[in-house]
Design a protein around this motif. Structure first.
Motif, PDB file in Angstrom:
ATOM      1  N   GLU A   5      52.115  16.368  64.700  1.00 42.01           N
ATOM      2  CA  GLU A   5      50.811  16.686  64.123  1.00 42.01           C
ATOM      3  C   GLU A   5      51.016  17.391  62.793  1.00 42.01           C
ATOM      4  N   ILE A   6      50.209  17.001  61.811  1.00 33.60           N
ATOM      5  CA  ILE A   6      50.210  17.669  60.510  1.00 33.60           C
ATOM      6  C   ILE A   6      48.972  18.567  60.459  1.00 33.60           C
ATOM      7  N   ARG A   7      49.186  19.800  59.987  1.00 31.93           N
ATOM      8  CA  ARG A   7      48.094  20.764  59.944  1.00 31.93           C
ATOM      9  C   ARG A   7      47.957  21.309  58.526  1.00 31.93           C
ATOM     10  N   ILE A   8      46.762  21.170  57.957  1.00 32.77           N
ATOM     11  CA  ILE A   8      46.462  21.685  56.618  1.00 32.77           C
ATOM     12  C   ILE A   8      45.379  22.747  56.758  1.00 32.77           C
ATOM     13  N   GLY A   9      45.676  23.948  56.282  1.00 31.13           N
ATOM     14  CA  GLY A   9      44.747  25.050  56.441  1.00 31.13           C
ATOM     15  C   GLY A   9      45.201  25.987  57.540  1.00 31.13           C
ATOM     16  N   ARG A  10      44.387  27.002  57.819  1.00 34.84           N
ATOM     17  CA  ARG A  10      44.779  28.030  58.769  1.00 34.84           C
ATOM     18  C   ARG A  10      43.763  28.166  59.899  1.00 34.84           C
ATOM     19  N   GLY A  11      44.295  28.563  61.056  1.00 37.29           N
ATOM     20  CA  GLY A  11      43.447  28.909  62.188  1.00 37.29           C
ATOM     21  C   GLY A  11      42.546  27.776  62.617  1.00 37.29           C
ATOM     22  N   ALA A  12      41.337  28.173  63.074  1.00 39.07           N
ATOM     23  CA  ALA A  12      40.390  27.188  63.594  1.00 39.07           C
ATOM     24  C   ALA A  12      39.874  26.259  62.512  1.00 39.07           C
ATOM     25  N   ALA A  13      39.980  26.695  61.249  1.00 38.83           N
ATOM     26  CA  ALA A  13      39.470  25.876  60.143  1.00 38.83           C
ATOM     27  C   ALA A  13      40.465  24.816  59.688  1.00 38.83           C
ATOM     28  N   ALA A  14      41.656  24.804  60.275  1.00 34.76           N
ATOM     29  CA  ALA A  14      42.684  23.859  59.845  1.00 34.76           C
ATOM     30  C   ALA A  14      42.277  22.432  60.174  1.00 34.76           C
ATOM     31  N   THR A  15      42.631  21.495  59.287  1.00 32.71           N
ATOM     32  CA  THR A  15      42.423  20.071  59.528  1.00 32.71           C
ATOM     33  C   THR A  15      43.713  19.500  60.097  1.00 32.71           C
ATOM     34  N   ARG A  16      43.582  18.769  61.188  1.00 36.54           N
ATOM     35  CA  ARG A  16      44.760  18.262  61.882  1.00 36.54           C
ATOM     36  C   ARG A  16      44.808  16.732  61.802  1.00 36.54           C
ATOM     37  N   PHE A  17      46.005  16.205  61.603  1.00 33.46           N
ATOM     38  CA  PHE A  17      46.207  14.764  61.515  1.00 33.46           C
ATOM     39  C   PHE A  17      47.282  14.357  62.523  1.00 33.46           C
ATOM     40  N   ALA A  18      46.966  13.442  63.400  1.00 38.58           N
ATOM     41  CA  ALA A  18      47.964  12.901  64.321  1.00 38.58           C
ATOM     42  C   ALA A  18      48.895  11.972  63.542  1.00 38.58           C
ATOM     43  N   ALA A  19      50.189  12.096  63.794  1.00 40.28           N
ATOM     44  CA  ALA A  19      51.163  11.314  63.036  1.00 40.28           C
ATOM     45  C   ALA A  19      52.346  10.967  63.926  1.00 40.28           C
ATOM     46  N   VAL A  20      53.190  10.099  63.420  1.00 43.41           N
ATOM     47  CA  VAL A  20      54.453   9.776  64.093  1.00 43.41           C
ATOM     48  C   VAL A  20      55.582  10.009  63.106  1.00 43.41           C
ATOM     49  N   LEU A  21      56.721  10.458  63.627  1.00 39.09           N
ATOM     50  CA  LEU A  21      57.902  10.685  62.799  1.00 39.09           C
ATOM     51  C   LEU A  21      58.631   9.361  62.597  1.00 39.09           C
ATOM     52  N   VAL A  22      58.815   8.974  61.335  1.00 38.61           N
ATOM     53  CA  VAL A  22      59.519   7.731  61.028  1.00 38.61           C
ATOM     54  C   VAL A  22      61.000   7.997  60.806  1.00 38.61           C
ATOM     55  N   LYS A  23      61.322   8.906  59.896  1.00 40.76           N
ATOM     56  CA  LYS A  23      62.709   9.251  59.606  1.00 40.76           C
ATOM     57  C   LYS A  23      62.787  10.724  59.251  1.00 40.76           C
ATOM     58  N   SER A  24      63.956  11.318  59.474  1.00 43.37           N
ATOM     59  CA  SER A  24      64.180  12.698  59.067  1.00 43.37           C
ATOM     60  C   SER A  24      65.564  12.824  58.465  1.00 43.37           C
ATOM     61  N   GLY A  25      65.783  13.908  57.705  1.00 46.57           N
ATOM     62  CA  GLY A  25      67.088  14.153  57.112  1.00 46.57           C
ATOM     63  C   GLY A  25      67.318  13.358  55.841  1.00 46.57           C
ATOM     64  N   SER A  26      68.567  12.960  55.635  1.00 46.08           N
ATOM     65  CA  SER A  26      68.965  12.338  54.364  1.00 46.08           C
ATOM     66  C   SER A  26      68.329  10.968  54.142  1.00 46.08           C
ATOM     67  N   THR A  27      67.879  10.310  55.208  1.00 49.37           N
ATOM     68  CA  THR A  27      67.296   8.965  55.047  1.00 49.37           C
ATOM     69  C   THR A  27      65.790   8.994  54.878  1.00 49.37           C
ATOM     70  N   ALA A  28      65.159  10.178  54.956  1.00 53.79           N
ATOM     71  CA  ALA A  28      63.702  10.255  54.919  1.00 53.79           C
ATOM     72  C   ALA A  28      63.139   9.785  53.585  1.00 53.79           C
ATOM     73  N   THR A  29      63.750  10.223  52.475  1.00 47.08           N
ATOM     74  CA  THR A  29      63.229   9.856  51.154  1.00 47.08           C
ATOM     75  C   THR A  29      63.296   8.350  50.946  1.00 47.08           C
ATOM     76  N   ARG A  30      64.439   7.783  51.285  1.00 51.09           N
ATOM     77  CA  ARG A  30      64.600   6.339  51.103  1.00 51.09           C
ATOM     78  C   ARG A  30      63.606   5.575  51.988  1.00 51.09           C
TER      79      ARG A  30
END
Length: 799
Positions: A5-30
């Motif tokens: 989940e991605i969270r933008i903002g703080r507390g109860a006012a934060a906007t949340r986005f459901a997401a999936v992890l595609v890549k992490s680490g050195s291959t994420a940018t590519r």
């Protein structure tokens, strides 16, 4: 794929986005770059570890606006069952979300906002110039522009042309600037570099001019940066291939008439470091060229006569080591052969000469010439053609003996194989290699173990075991890689043994040697980190008297050499000893505390401040005004950690002992700010952290010297680090014999508790001896213990 989940903002006012992890680490940018043109919303997050994530559902128009406005800012990434990770939203793609910058309409001021920096502009075409209006120079007049570009590039370590303006450590909440070098611009830049290199070619009309080699070196730095960019932006593939091909041509050119061997070696080193960005065929050639820079084996065919090795041992090791060679390995004591040089110590009885029970190919005999020695005369045999090699066996005294030995000028004569048998010899290998650049050197990685018996006589020695293993390899005329394998079999067990690269004596074939312990131009920056090989060096002497007084050296940071650069190398090496011999550093990621993470990264100034420096949670200040900066670099693909040790050029004249203290304080605080040191008692409070720093500083001052001299350094460091006046003797006593027996020379949990007490029993020795100093040390002011910015240093010194 893992749901997050991605969270933008703080507390109860934060906007949340459901997401999936595609890549992490050195291959994420590519991965993110490849997905830009695909369906859905793709997001690129950067921080301690990079991530490529994709939103599960298409966001509303309002949510898209929120995402666009958040580019460059910190957001939260929630993993189920784990603490949220704060990341920077670095890139977006999807309908209505593309973050690609518009085509560049005006010249970009690459050094904008840096007081005193040389002008450097990226023109809309992609070419470099010294003025926003151009033109882009393409002949010898381009020297100032390309040198400015090379220094601009060398100030950064983790970003390349895909991010012209990396995040600021001072203003982390400022939006990330999206300007980058485009593929079309990269083509124009490469054409400019080609024209510049043609004008400055070694065999050309200007080849013999000093400006030409400086210009070629600066152009090489630009080419290397283009190659590196493909690791962050796959669209740079064609440009990276062209740049690598041009570097290979430069390497060939430097081997011909008018070429410079130093530049050729540096180009080979830079190209090999870009290995992951190269095509397979380019990788193979780069590795072959790298191997050509060093001997793969001793020059057996050029050596005649018997092998004669000197063993210069400290007096407490000498009798036992001579006896071990006889009783364990079957060496036979003989009379000194005719022509044996007289040893330097007049009080001795001459060499104890031993003959090996084995011979080499063709019947070549092996002889050992053993004597007791001290640091002031231990390198004597390096100057005698009679000897083929030298083993130095002694205590390190935390590196002080190496530095004392390196101060005695000794000229190598003939081929020499040198073995340093002591504790953590890699920390001062730079000094030994500078003395004997043509020798094949084996330096100890960890403490070299031995056992003693009655009368403290040495009865077992890892150094002697490995020394005989080397001799056996020489008898078979093996290369250094095979000799390394013999050492691995002979060495004793070490904590580092779980590390695949570990061998107790690091020789010429070991990858650490070529990659990290050369400094071709002696500018205090290991070639491993040296993006720009500056050929216009200035010898800067060190001076204790005004060590704390900033002054302009009258040269660019990349030009500083001499005692100043040597002192920086010593300071960086000292940090590797600190982390090995203090439990307070045991939590460094990837076992960095035992893997020699710290390397000399050269000098910087306010006009050329370091870039890409993670700041962490501590108080932020202008990097260009700090006495020292340590840039910790995490491997995005794992836990490995390296650290560049940089020092302000306006303090380059400082005595090497003060450099060590200031560098250590910076490394300590930045590691705490980044969460690398354990956030547990007693390091979970400012008081405990400051007490740990004091123990560290006191440990670094434990070297043989006039105590008035040492106390002067102590007072100087306390003032520059905004610490209260404290008795060094009191702090020293808290680094106890018990700590030393446990390998803690630079601070321990026990030592901190003795000095300032515990949460249950506050106070400790400091409060009893000096209540006022204790209260000052425990104060909430975050500046206490932190380095005073250079402008304030000058004011405090009355300048």
């Amino acid at each position: 794929m893992k749901e997050i989940e991605i969270r933008i903002g703080r507390g109860a006012a934060a906007t949340r986005f459901a997401a999936v992890l595609v890549k992490s680490g050195s291959t994420a940018t590519r991965s993110f770059e490849r997905a830009r043109s695909g369906p859905g919303v793709q997001i690129h997050l950067t921080g301690e570890r990079d991530y490529h994530v994709a939103l599960v559902a298409e966001p509303s128009a309002a949510d898209k606006a929120l995402l666009r406005s958040s580019v460059g800012h910190k957001i939260l990434l929630d993993f189920p069952g784990r603490r949220a990770v704060r990341q920077r939203l670095a890139g977006l793609s999807g309908q209505g979300l593309q973050d690609r910058p518009e085509p560049q309409a005006a010249a970009l001021d690459l050094t904008a906002g840096i007081h005193g920096a040389a002008p450097l502009f990226l023109l809309p075409s992609g070419e470099l110039a010294g003025d926003a209006a151009g033109p882009a120079p393409k002949d010898m007049s381009s020297l100032p522009v390309f040198v400015a570009a090379a220094r601009w590039i060398s100030a950064r370590r983790t970003s390349s042309f895909e991010c012209l303006f990396p995040p600021s450590a001072f203003f982390p909440d400022e939006p990330l600037r999206a300007e980058r070098l485009t593929r079309a611009q990269a083509g124009a830049l490469l054409q400019q570099v080609e024209a510049v290199l043609t004008a400055a070619a070694p065999a050309g009309p200007h080849g013999a001019v000093d400006d030409a080699v400086q210009l070629r070196s600066a152009a090489l730095t630009v080419l290397s940066h283009v190659v590196a960019t493909v690791l962050k932006d796959p669209e740079f593939r064609a440009a990276a291939d062209a740049a690598a091909a041009r570097i290979l041509r430069l390497i060939d050119d430097e081997a011909g008439p008018g070429g410079r061997s130093e530049l050729r070696a540096h180009a080979i080193s830079l190209l090999s470091l870009r290995g992951p960005a190269l095509r397979p065929e380019q990788q193979a050639r780069a590795q072959a060229l790298l191997r050509s820079l060093s001997r793969q084996a001793p020059p057996y065919a050029a050596l005649n006569g018997p092998w004669r090795f000197a063993v210069a041992s400290a007096s407490e090791f000498f009798p036992g080591e001579v006896e071990l060679l006889q009783t364990k390995y079957g060496f036979t004591k003989i009379a000194a052969p005719e022509g044996t040089p007289k040893p330097p110590n007049q009080w001795g009885e001459g060499y104890a000469v031993l003959q090996a029970p084995f011979v080499g190919k063709g019947g070549r005999e092996f002889f050992v010439f053993a004597r007791s020695a001290s640091p002031r005369d231990e390198n004597f045999e390096m100057s005698q053609e009679f000897f083929t090699g030298l083993l130095v066996s002694r205590h390190a005294n935390l590196g002080a003996y190496d530095m004392r030995a390196s101060a005695i000028q000794t000229q190598q004569v003939g081929y020499k194989l040198m073995m340093n048998c002591q504790c953590a010899g890699l920390t001062t290998r730079f000094a030994i290699a500078r003395m004997f650049p043509d020798a094949d050197i084996f330096s100890s990685w960890d403490s070299t173990y031995f056992r003693t018996g009655e009368g403290d006589k040495v009865v077992a020695s890892e150094g002697i075991d490995c020394f005989v293993a080397i001799l056996r390899g020489l008898a078979e005329e093996e290369d250094f890689a095979a000799i390394d394998q013999r050492i691995r079999k002979a060495q004793w067990h070490h904590r580092q043994s779980r590390t695949p690269d570990f061998v107790q004596f690091i020789g010429p074939a070991h990858p650490l040697v070529v990659a990290r312990y050369q400094d071709i131009n002696r500018d205090g920056k290991a070639d491993y980190y040296d993006g720009f090989l500056d050929f216009r060096l200035v010898e800067i002497a060190e001076s204790l008297k005004d060590s704390a007084v900033p002054r302009d050296p009258g040269a660019s940071p990349s030009q500083i050499s001499g005692e100043a650069a040597r002192g920086l190398g010593w300071a960086a090496g000292s940090l590797n000893r600190v982390t090995q011999y203090s439990e307070l550093w045991d939590s460094l990621p990837g076992q960095a505390e035992i893997l020699y993470a710290f390397r000399a990264g050269g000098f910087f100034s306010g006009a050329e401040p370091p870039r890409d420096v993670p700041a962490g949670k501590g108080p932020r200040g202008e990097l260009g005004r700090l006495p020292a900066v340590v840039r910790y670099v995490r491997d995005p693909a794992g836990d490995a950690l390296t650290a560049d040790v940089l020092f302000h050029s306006h303090l380059s004249h400082s005595a090497q002992e003060l450099k060590r203290l200031l560098v250590a304080a910076e490394a300590w605080w930045r590691a705490i700010d980044l969460g690398y040191l354990a956030d547990a008692p007693p390091l979970d409070t400012l008081l405990g952290q400051r007490a740990g720093l004091l123990l560290l500083l006191a440990g670094l001052l434990e070297f043989p010297a006039d105590q008035n001299f040492v106390d002067g350094l102590w007072e100087m460091a306390l003032d520059m680090l905004q610490l209260p006046r404290l008795s060094r003797s009191l702090i020293r006593r808290c680094n106890s014999d018990e700590d030393h027996d446990n390998g803690n020379y630079y601070g321990s949990v026990r030592g901190i508790r003795e000095l300032v007490g515990t949460a249950e029993a506050p106070g400790g020795a400091l409060k009893q001896a000096n209540p006022e100093a204790y209260e000052d040390l425990a104060a909430a002011d975050p500046a206490i213990g932190r380095a005073r910015p250079l402008g304030e240093v000058a004011q405090a010194a009355g300048v």
